[in-house]
Scaffold this motif. Structure first.
Motif, mmCIF file in Angstrom:
data_model
loop_
_atom_site.group_PDB
_atom_site.id
_atom_site.type_symbol
_atom_site.label_atom_id
_atom_site.label_comp_id
_atom_site.label_asym_id
_atom_site.label_seq_id
_atom_site.Cartn_x
_atom_site.Cartn_y
_atom_site.Cartn_z
ATOM 1 N N VAL A 298 7.601 79.849 57.798
ATOM 2 C CA VAL A 298 9.005 79.415 58.435
ATOM 3 C C VAL A 298 9.494 80.278 59.411
ATOM 4 O O VAL A 298 10.045 79.931 60.533
ATOM 5 N N GLN A 299 9.134 81.622 59.533
ATOM 6 C CA GLN A 299 9.590 82.277 60.477
ATOM 7 C C GLN A 299 8.697 82.258 61.876
ATOM 8 O O GLN A 299 9.407 82.272 62.801
ATOM 9 N N ARG A 300 7.540 81.374 61.695
ATOM 10 C CA ARG A 300 6.776 81.163 62.864
ATOM 11 C C ARG A 300 7.465 79.924 63.569
ATOM 12 O O ARG A 300 7.246 79.635 64.544
ATOM 13 N N GLY A 301 8.042 79.066 62.639
ATOM 14 C CA GLY A 301 8.672 77.768 63.240
ATOM 15 C C GLY A 301 7.932 76.899 63.002
ATOM 16 O O GLY A 301 6.588 76.824 62.998
ATOM 17 N N PHE A 302 8.341 75.538 62.279
ATOM 18 C CA PHE A 302 7.752 74.286 62.079
ATOM 19 C C PHE A 302 7.140 73.822 63.319
ATOM 20 O O PHE A 302 7.965 73.569 64.245
ATOM 21 N N PRO A 303 6.084 72.883 63.184
ATOM 22 C CA PRO A 303 5.430 72.163 64.043
ATOM 23 C C PRO A 303 6.494 70.864 64.642
ATOM 24 O O PRO A 303 7.324 70.623 63.645
ATOM 25 N N ASP A 304 6.439 70.460 65.639
ATOM 26 C CA ASP A 304 7.600 69.404 65.946
ATOM 27 C C ASP A 304 7.415 68.465 64.888
ATOM 28 O O ASP A 304 8.427 67.594 64.289
ATOM 29 N N HIS A 305 6.235 67.713 64.574
ATOM 30 C CA HIS A 305 6.250 66.769 63.501
ATOM 31 C C HIS A 305 6.835 66.811 62.138
ATOM 32 O O HIS A 305 7.222 66.153 61.475
ATOM 33 N N LEU A 306 6.625 68.217 61.742
ATOM 34 C CA LEU A 306 7.026 68.724 60.546
ATOM 35 C C LEU A 306 8.472 68.845 60.447
ATOM 36 O O LEU A 306 9.187 68.722 59.478
ATOM 37 N N SER A 307 9.033 69.311 61.531
ATOM 38 C CA SER A 307 10.702 69.571 61.706
ATOM 39 C C SER A 307 11.176 68.129 61.552
ATOM 40 O O SER A 307 12.210 68.169 61.088
ATOM 41 N N ASP A 308 10.593 67.327 62.524
ATOM 42 C CA ASP A 308 11.191 65.772 62.391
ATOM 43 C C ASP A 308 11.165 65.243 60.912
ATOM 44 O O ASP A 308 12.327 64.761 60.664
ATOM 45 N N ALA A 309 10.054 65.405 60.467
ATOM 46 C CA ALA A 309 10.116 65.188 58.855
ATOM 47 C C ALA A 309 11.288 65.510 58.132
ATOM 48 O O ALA A 309 11.886 64.898 57.312
ATOM 49 N N ALA A 310 11.244 66.800 58.324
ATOM 50 C CA ALA A 310 12.137 67.696 57.276
ATOM 51 C C ALA A 310 13.824 67.087 57.881
ATOM 52 O O ALA A 310 14.664 67.064 56.681
ATOM 53 N N MET A 311 13.694 67.053 58.949
ATOM 54 C CA MET A 311 15.123 66.578 59.389
ATOM 55 C C MET A 311 15.688 65.304 59.046
ATOM 56 O O MET A 311 16.819 65.025 58.534
ATOM 57 N N ASP A 312 14.779 64.350 59.074
ATOM 58 C CA ASP A 312 14.929 62.884 58.715
ATOM 59 C C ASP A 312 15.289 63.150 57.292
ATOM 60 O O ASP A 312 15.993 62.364 56.820
ATOM 61 N N ILE A 568 1.349 64.025 56.525
ATOM 62 C CA ILE A 568 2.410 65.157 56.684
ATOM 63 C C ILE A 568 2.504 66.161 55.602
ATOM 64 O O ILE A 568 2.570 67.451 55.682
ATOM 65 N N ALA A 569 2.506 65.633 54.238
ATOM 66 C CA ALA A 569 2.229 66.527 53.094
ATOM 67 C C ALA A 569 1.024 67.561 53.261
ATOM 68 O O ALA A 569 1.146 68.691 52.831
ATOM 69 N N ASP A 570 -0.150 67.136 53.755
ATOM 70 C CA ASP A 570 -1.389 67.828 53.895
ATOM 71 C C ASP A 570 -1.041 69.039 54.980
ATOM 72 O O ASP A 570 -1.285 70.066 55.027
ATOM 73 N N ASP A 571 -0.225 68.383 56.139
ATOM 74 C CA ASP A 571 0.061 69.243 57.193
ATOM 75 C C ASP A 571 1.230 70.461 56.851
ATOM 76 O O ASP A 571 1.060 71.473 57.038
ATOM 77 N N PHE A 572 2.204 69.845 56.005
ATOM 78 C CA PHE A 572 3.150 71.197 55.471
ATOM 79 C C PHE A 572 2.090 72.000 54.654
ATOM 80 O O PHE A 572 2.474 73.201 54.679
ATOM 81 N N SER A 573 1.516 71.484 53.689
ATOM 82 C CA SER A 573 0.520 72.456 52.847
ATOM 83 C C SER A 573 -0.336 73.275 53.671
ATOM 84 O O SER A 573 -0.295 74.610 53.607
ATOM 85 N N ARG A 574 -0.956 72.977 54.723
ATOM 86 C CA ARG A 574 -1.665 73.666 55.647
ATOM 87 C C ARG A 574 -0.742 74.798 56.248
ATOM 88 O O ARG A 574 -1.149 76.042 56.585
ATOM 89 N N PHE A 575 0.371 74.367 56.665
ATOM 90 C CA PHE A 575 1.494 74.982 57.479
ATOM 91 C C PHE A 575 1.845 76.293 56.587
ATOM 92 O O PHE A 575 1.981 77.567 57.093
ATOM 93 N N PHE A 576 2.011 75.953 55.303
ATOM 94 C CA PHE A 576 2.413 77.069 54.138
ATOM 95 C C PHE A 576 1.295 77.919 53.881
ATOM 96 O O PHE A 576 1.153 78.797 52.897
ATOM 97 N N GLY A 577 0.115 77.979 54.533
ATOM 98 C CA GLY A 577 -1.241 78.771 54.222
ATOM 99 C C GLY A 577 -2.181 78.133 52.869
ATOM 100 O O GLY A 577 -2.770 78.851 52.478
ATOM 101 N N ILE A 578 -1.862 76.869 52.710
ATOM 102 C CA ILE A 578 -2.801 76.240 51.608
ATOM 103 C C ILE A 578 -3.379 75.189 51.925
ATOM 104 O O ILE A 578 -3.043 74.120 52.217
ATOM 105 N N ASN A 579 -4.697 75.210 52.044
ATOM 106 C CA ASN A 579 -5.571 74.122 52.365
ATOM 107 C C ASN A 579 -5.679 73.275 50.984
ATOM 108 O O ASN A 579 -6.200 73.720 50.052
#
Length: 706
Positions: A298-312, A568-579
C-alpha cells in the motif's frame, strides 16, 4: 416346476434323474439335446431348452432361485457335467453361461457361481463371433447387479475387453456391452482416494483404453447407454490417471462439452470428473496473509486499475483498507492500555476489531532496544501480560467482571478469537456451541463453528449465521465464503460416492446449487480485494457453467464479468505479494475455460443425444436383433404373484432438475441436507432442527394453517 420352455419338442427324452452326487442317469448321449439346440437360432431359446433338459426350477421366480440355493452343489454339478461333456459346442456352453447369468440375479448365487469359476466360463466365449455378444451381455448383467469384489475381478479382464474394442471397431453392440461392463468394474476397482493396487493399474491400460472409448463415443450410431457408461468410465479414470487423461485432449473436450447437457446429472458428472482431473497435481491453498507485505504494498501505491476497482467499490470498505486501519487501531489500543491499564476498555475495542477483519488481532509486544546487545527485549510496562494476544482472555474477564448481561457475548467472542490465534480451534468451537445455546442470534458464534472439521455442522451454522440480523460485513462474507466452500466440496463428494438417482446423488446436487447461490451473492457484494474472492470466483465459474448448462453460450460471454473480476482479484493478490496458488479449483476452472469452446463445437451432436426424447426412454442395455428375447429373459424376475421385482443394485441414469433439490433444502435457512425434519402441520416445509423451525414459524404459519 420346470423352467420356461422354448418351442415344443417332438423328440421324447429319457427321464432324467439326479443322484446325490449330481450325476445324470438314463442318458448316455446328448444327441437329442444337441439336435434341439442346433435347430434354434436365439440364445434365450437355447437357455430354455437347457432348463428343460436339466429340469431346473423356474429361474424367473424367487422361489425357483431359492430351490437352486438349497440344492446348489447337486444342481451345479448336474449343469457342469453337461458343460464339460459339450465343451466344444458353443451353443451349449453359451446357453449354460446364460443360465448362470440368470442365477446371478440372486447375490448369494452370484457369489457361489464366481467361486466355482463362472468368469473362466464366460471369457472364452468372448473370443468367438457366435457367442461374443452373449458373453459380453453376461458380464454386463453381472456387473449391473453389483458385488464389489466380483466387479474388481472382472476389472482384471480389461485387456480382453480392450482387444474386443480394437478388433471390432464397427461393432457398436459389443462396444456398448464392453464399455458398460468396464464402467462399473473399473469404478469398483479404483474409485478410492488412495492409489489403486498395481494389478489394476496394469490391467486397465488406461493410455490405450481412453482413446478407444472416445473413438466409440464419436460414432454416429453410438447408443445412449454407450454414452452414459462411457462418461461414467472416463470420470472414474481422471483422479489416478490424470497424466493419461491430459494426454487425451479429446476426452477433456468431451467432458467439458458435457457441461452443456440439459440433464443436470450429466453436467455434474462432468464437473466431478474435471475436478478429480486436477486433484493430485494441485497445490494447497495459502492459509495466512502477511500484514507487513500488505503495508509495504500500500505504501508503494496501487496500480491504476486496482485503484479504480477499489474506488468504485468504496475504498474505506475494501479489505486492505480495513486491515491497515485495524492494525493501526490495535496498536493504539495497546498503547492506550499502557497508560490507563483499563482492560475493560481494551476488551470493548478488541470486540469491535474482531468483527472488522480477519487479521485485526495480531501478535506484538512491548519492547525496548538493549543498547549494550543491540537486541530488542521485553519491557515491563506494569500490565499482566507481555505478548499482546495474552491480553485477550484478561480483557474478556474484565468485561465479565462488569456484570453487564448484554456484554457477555463480547467476552465469549474475545476468548474464541484467542483460541483461534493460538490454533486451539476445538476449544473455540466448544465455546461457540455453548454460547449459541445462550444466544442463537449472535452471528460470530456460527462463524467460529464453520472452522471445524465437521463440515456438515459447519455448513448448517454458516446458513444459520447468515440468517441473523445486523451481521457485520466481515462476518457475513466469512460465513458466505465458508458456505460456498463447504457446500461445493460436499456436493462434489456426494456425487462421486453415489450413483445417479440415489438420494445421496440428489443431495449432492442440492449442495452444489446452494454453493452457487452463495457464490453469486459473494461475487456481487464482497470487496474486490477480499482474501477469498479468488476461491469463490473459481466455484462461481465452475458452478455457473454446470448449473446453467446450455443457457451459457459456447464462447462464455455470460462469464466475462466474472473473469474480469478474477483478473482483478489475481492482480490484487500479486500486488500484496501472494502469487495465486494452483489449487484444485483454480486448475479446474482453467481447464474448463481452455476446453469448453472447442469441446462444445466438436461434441455438440453427441451431447445432444443425452438430451433427446429417445434417450429418456432407454433405461437398459439395448439388445441387438435376435438378442432382445435373451435380454428380456435375463432381466425377468418375478414375485410369486407375478409382479416384477425391483432390482435395487441395477445402475440407473435418471434425470434430475433443480426442482428436485428443494426437497433437500431447509425451508428457513436454505441449508442442504438429506436429514431434514418435516413440519408436522403441513408436511411440506422442511427444517434442519427445532431452532430453524422456530425461527421460520413467523413466515410459515400462514401457509401452514391454510
Amino acid at each position: 416346476m420346470p423352467g420356461p420352455r422354448g418351442k415344443q419338442r417332438t423328440t421324447k427324452k429319457p427321464k432324467q434323474t439326479v443322484t446325490s452326487q449330481g450325476v445324470s442317469r438314463g442318458a448316455t448321449s446328448f444327441g437329442p439335446l444337441i439336435q434341439d439346440i442346433d435347430g434354434t437360432e436365439e440364445w434365450d431359446a437355447v437357455a430354455r431348452i437347457l432348463c428343460d433338459h436339466l429340469e431346473l426350477p423356474d429361474l424367473t421366480r424367487r422361489s425357483g432361485l431359492k430351490k437352486v440355493y438349497n440344492n446348489f452343489d447337486v444342481i451345479y454339478k448336474h449343469i457342469d457335467d453337461v458343460y464339460v461333456a459339450n465343451i466344444g459346442n458353443v451353443k451349449i456352453t453359451g446357453g449354460i453361461v446364460a443360465i448362470y447369468t440368470r442365477m446371478c440375479a440372486d447375490s448369494i448365487l452370484r457369489n457361489l457361481l464366481f467361486q466355482k469359476g463362472l468368469l473362466a466360463k464366460i471369457m472364452p466365449l468372448i473370443q468367438q463371433d457366435a457367442s461374443r455378444h452373449l458373453a459380453l451381455r453376461a458380464l454386463t448383467t453381472v456387473t449391473h447387479h453389483g458385488g464389489g469384489d466380483i466387479r474388481k475381478e472382472i476389472c482384471l479382464q480389461t485387456p480382453v475387453l480392450i482387444k474386443v474394442l480394437q478388433d471390432h471397431p464397427d461393432d457398436l453392440q459389443s462396444a456398448e456391452l464392453a464399455i458398460s461392463t468396464l464402467a462399473h468394474a473399473v469404478g469398483a476397482a479404483i474409485n478410492e482416494e488412495k492409489q489403486p493396487p498395481e494389478k489394476y493399474t496394469k490391467a486397465l491400460k488406461v493410455p490405450t483404453l481412453l482413446p478407444l472409448v472416445v473413438q466409440f463415443i464419436s460414432k454416429p450410431g453410438a447408443s445412449i447407454q454407450l454414452l452414459h457408461h462411457a462418461l461414467e468410465l472416463l470420470a472414474h479414470t481422471t483422479l489416478h490417471y490424470w497424466q493419461a487423461c491430459r494426454a487425451c485432449p479429446a476426452m477433456i473436450e468431451f467432458l467439458s462439452a458435457c457441461l452443456r447437457s440439459t440433464d443436470l446429472s450429466i453436467r455434474c458428472s462432468a464437473l466431478g470428473a474435471l475436478l478429480r482431473l486436477n486433484g493430485i497435481s494441485s497445490e494447497p491453498d495459502q492459509r495466512f496473509n502477511d500484514p507487513n507485505k500488505l503495508i509495504a504494498a500500500v505504501q508503494r501505491g496501487f496500480p491504476d486499475h486496482l485503484s479504480d476497482a477499489a474506488m468504485d467499490y468504496g475504498l474505506m470498505l475494501c479489505d486492505s483498507t480495513l486491515t491497515l486501519r485495524s492494525v493501526t487501531d490495535y496498536q493504539k489500543a495497546m498503547m492506550q492500555t499502557v497508560q490507563d491499564h483499563d482492560l475493560y476498555k481494551l476488551g470493548l475495542i478488541l470486540a469491535e476489531l474482531i468483527t472488522r477483519n480477519e487479521f485485526s488481532i495480531g501478535e506484538g509486544s512491548f519492547q525496548v532496544m538493549n543498547e549494550r546487545t543491540g537486541k530488542p527485549e521485553f519491557m515491563d510496562v506494569g500490565l499482566p501480560f507481555k505478548m499482546w494476544t495474552d491480553a485477550l482472555p484478561l480483557a474478556a474477564n474484565a468485561i465479565r467482571a462488569k456484570g453487564r448481561a448484554q456484554e457477555v457475548d463480547l467476552a465469549d467472542m474475545i476468548d474464541m478469537k484467542f483460541f483461534i490465534v493460538r490454533s486451539r480451534i476445538p476449544e473455540a468451537i466448544a465455546l461457540a456451541k455453548k454460547s449459541i445455546q445462550r444466544n442463537p442470534k449472535f452471528p460470530y458464534f456460527y462463524y467460529v463453528v464453520t472452522l471445524g472439521l465437521d463440515v456438515e455442522e459447519g455448513l448448517r451454522c454458516a446458513k444459520k449465521g447468515l440468517k441473523c440480523k445486523n451481521v457485520p460485513r466481515f462476518v457475513r462474507f466469512g460465513l458466505m465464503h465458508r458456505a460456498v466452500e463447504i457446500a461445493g466440496n460436499l456436493g462434489v463428494c456426494r456425487i462421486q460416492e453415489s450413483r445417479e438417482g440415489d438420494r445421496k446423488w440428489e443431495e449432492g446436487i442440492a449442495f452444489l446449487t446452494s454453493a452457487f447461490e452463495d457464490a453469486k451473492t459473494y461475487v456481487a457484494e464482497a470487496p474486490p480485494d477480499a482474501r477469498h474472492m479468488k476461491n469463490v470466483l473459481y466455484w462461481y465459474i465452475c458452478l455457473a457453467i454446470a448449473i446453467k448448462g446450455p443457457e451459457v453460450s459456447t464462447n462464455l460471454n455470460e462469464l466475462q464479468g466474472a473473469l474480469a473480476r478474477l483478473k482483478i482479484a489475481d492482480d490484487f493478490s500479486r500486488f500484496f505479494g501472494i502469487n495465486p496458488p494452483k489449487t484444485q479449483l483454480r486448475l479446474t476452472q482453467e481447464t474448463i475455460l481452455k476446453y469448453y469452446t472447442p469441446g462444445a463445437q466438436k461434441w455438440s451432436s453427441v451431447v445432444s443425444r443425452f438430451d433427446s426424447a429417445v434417450a429418456e426412454e432407454e433405461h437398459v442395455i439395448s439388445p441387438g436383433r435376435g438378442e432382445d428375447q435373451l435380454a428380456a429373459w435375463l432381466e425377468d424376475l418375478r414375485l410369486e404373484n407375478g409382479d416384477l421385482e425391483p432390482q435395487p443394485e441395477r445402475c440407473s441414469h435418471s434425470k434430475i432438475t433443480t426442482n428436485t433439490v428443494e426437497l433437500y433444502r431447509c425451508s428457513w435457512c436454505g441449508n442442504p441436507s438429506a436429514v431434514l425434519r418435516k413440519c408436522s402441520g403441513c408436511e411440506k416445509a422442511r427444517y434442519c432442527d427445532g431452532s430453524c423451525q422456530k425461527s421460520g414459524w413467523s413466515e410459515h404459519k400462514g401457509v401452514c394453517k391454510s
